[in-house]
Write a protein that holds these residues in place. Structure first.
Motif: not given
Length: 521
Positions: A217, A389, A483
């Motif tokens: 991420h 994210d 996300r």
């Protein structure tokens, strides 16, 4: 006499087939003409080849010779055609049997003394050879990269004379290079000189970084100068999981196409960590040039791109990053053509909360005006922030905390948990990605498709209500919704849970807390 040699041309990070044709005994003055859209470096090949012939005691052409690089509409660049041009001319003069040339793709730069030097794109040429069911003849450093591609045999030549003798059948005992002799077969080098145990305090930042690495991420760290943002980021390579061979070939292919030989940098099988300065140009970051090539975001492919002082980067460069952050590739269009470069990287960004850096600091007073703070924040657009994210605040530690804090967990302990979480993700996506091309496979939670999110990130009714309320209160977008689910899935993987639990979801929502209107955004 006519002869034909197979070679290749780099377009971005891919190699296209090129035929090097030679026709000698043409009417006219003795001279060598190169046609087929060559650049200046290719046109200069004639002088290098003639000098190599002389110093290798090989016969030079005594009649007009035309060398054609086909296809004629593809621009040929660089000195990689020196060796195939020389071999084609020698075959045209009867020095090498033409029938020996069909099974090889040949590339290499010639020195005036007849030595063969490395060229760009060893991995790309190997992939082309595998596609065309041919073997390779390359200089040593290029061959050491190409041999990692399963399929084609790779033969190393160090001089023009050696190449001629091999193609003439005078070196029957010459063996192809093996993977065991490649410098990349040894795995990881010695342990890095830094470790996460050196980071004092900042437990929640370390946790956020662990979650980010475990799922691939993007993460943004915000804090005052000296809070440890850069220190933490520079230790991320110590907890990155080792890439698979397919991933490393992609990494090596990009670096090789950019003219960066990893053997020169003494690197082995590990993920790249790129940290460009904020003064970098748009082309340097994104890629491009008159002949489009990889930039920093492509050199970070399958690894980490660290952007310190995030708002100080050019706005134009940051905005162009939207496509690679979303799609994992960047398309560059120039007069010389259009290329698509891979750029599936994990973005790690760090920034101060304001121009002076001390907004919200408990020990120093911020001296920025509201207008200065607003302009500083506006350098990062909402759509770009939406593609990150995890947002995490890194508060400044007190002197007492710096003096008394015990060492944190080591990188080895953190990496063990991350590797276990990545293995769960690999098993989860293995079945459905079995037939997909290497570049299209889902390798971590951050790259899950919408269908995969629905299948693997299912919430119960109470969790769905929690997420709905968070979306409404924080004013999050649909992209942020996805996300949060991806990060929740990663947190569950770190915990070894088959299903997303409520605490996993709440932690993931907390990582989006900077989306709300606060002292930072």
């Amino acid at each position: 006499m006519f002869s034909n040699v197979h070679s290749g041309a780099l377009r971005g990070v891919e190699a296209c087939p090129v035929q090097v044709e030679s026709k000698s005994n043409m009417p006219g003055d003795p001279h060598v003409f190169i046609v087929g859209l060559p650049d200046a470096a290719v046109k200069e090949s004639v002088d290098r080849v003639m000098a190599a012939f002389s110093n290798s005691k090989l016969p030079s052409p005594k009649s007009k010779t035309i060398v054609n690089l086909a296809p004629g509409d593809l621009r040929k660049e660089g000195p990689m055609y020196d060796l195939p041009i020389a071999i084609a001319m020698l075959a045209g003069n009867g020095v090498i049997p033409p029938n020996f040339l069909e099974k090889y793709i040949i590339a290499g730069e010639l020195g005036l003394d007849g030595s063969v030097r490395s060229v760009k794109g060893g991995v790309s040429l190997a992939l082309l050879a595998r596609k065309e069911n041919r073997d390779l003849i390359l200089p040593k450093k290029s061959a050491e990269e190409a041999v990692l591609v399963e399929g084609p045999k790779v033969y190393v030549v160090e001089t023009l004379s050696e190449c001629v003798n091999f193609l003439s059948g005078k070196l029957p005992d010459k063996k192809p290079l093996t993977v065991e002799k490649s410098p990349f077969a040894a795995g990881l080098d010695a342990p890095p000189p830094v470790d996460f145990s050196e980071v004092k305090g900042q437990k929640h930042v370390r946790r956020a970084v662990e979650v980010a690495v475990a799922g691939g991420h993007n993460i943004l760290m915000i804090g005052s100068p000296g809070s440890g943002k850069s220190m933490i980021a520079k230790r991320i390579p110590t907890i990155l999981p080792e890439p698979s061979l397919d991933e490393f070939l992609e990494i090596l292919g990009v670096h090789s196409a950019a003219g960066m030989t990893l053997t020169d940098e003494r690197l082995s099988i590990r993920r790249p960590f790129r940290a460009p300065h904020h003064t970098i140009s748009d082309v340097g970051l994104i890629g491009g040039g008159s002949s489009p090539g990889p930039g920093e975001i492509s050199l970070a492919h399958n690894g980490v791109l660290f952007l310190d002082e995030f708002p100080e980067f050019k706005r134009s460069a940051l905005e162009v990053m939207r496509q690679p952050l979303e799609d994992g590739e960047v398309t560059i269009s120039r007069a010389a053509g259009k290329v698509t470069l891979p750029s599936r990287f994990m973005l790690v960004a760090a920034m101060n909360p304001c121009p002076c850096g001390y907004l919200g600091d408990s020990r120093r007073k911020c001296v920025c005006s509201p207008l200065q703070i607003q302009r500083y924040r506006a350098r990062i657009s909402g759509p770009l922030l939406d593609r990150i994210d995890i947002h995490i605040e890194a508060p400044t530690l007190s002197i007492d905390e710096l003096r008394t804090s015990a060492p944190g967990e080591s990188s080895a302990v953190m990496r063990e948990r991350i590797v276990a979480a990545r293995e769960r993700q690999t098993r989860r996506f293995a079945g459905e990605d079995a037939a997909a091309p290497a570049g299209d496979k889902t390798r971590c939670n951050a790259r899950m498709s919408s269908r995969q999110i629905r299948e693997y990130c299912e919430l119960d009714s109470s969790q769905g209500l929690i997420l709905q309320r968070a979306m409404e209160r924080l004013g999050l977008s649909a992209r942020a919704f996805d996300r949060i689910l991806k990060v929740s899935r990663t947190i569950a993987d770190l915990a070894g849970s088959e299903k997303i639990q409520t605490e996993h979801l709440l932690e993931a929502i907390n990582y989006r807390s900077l989306d709300r209107v606060s002292q930072y955004f």
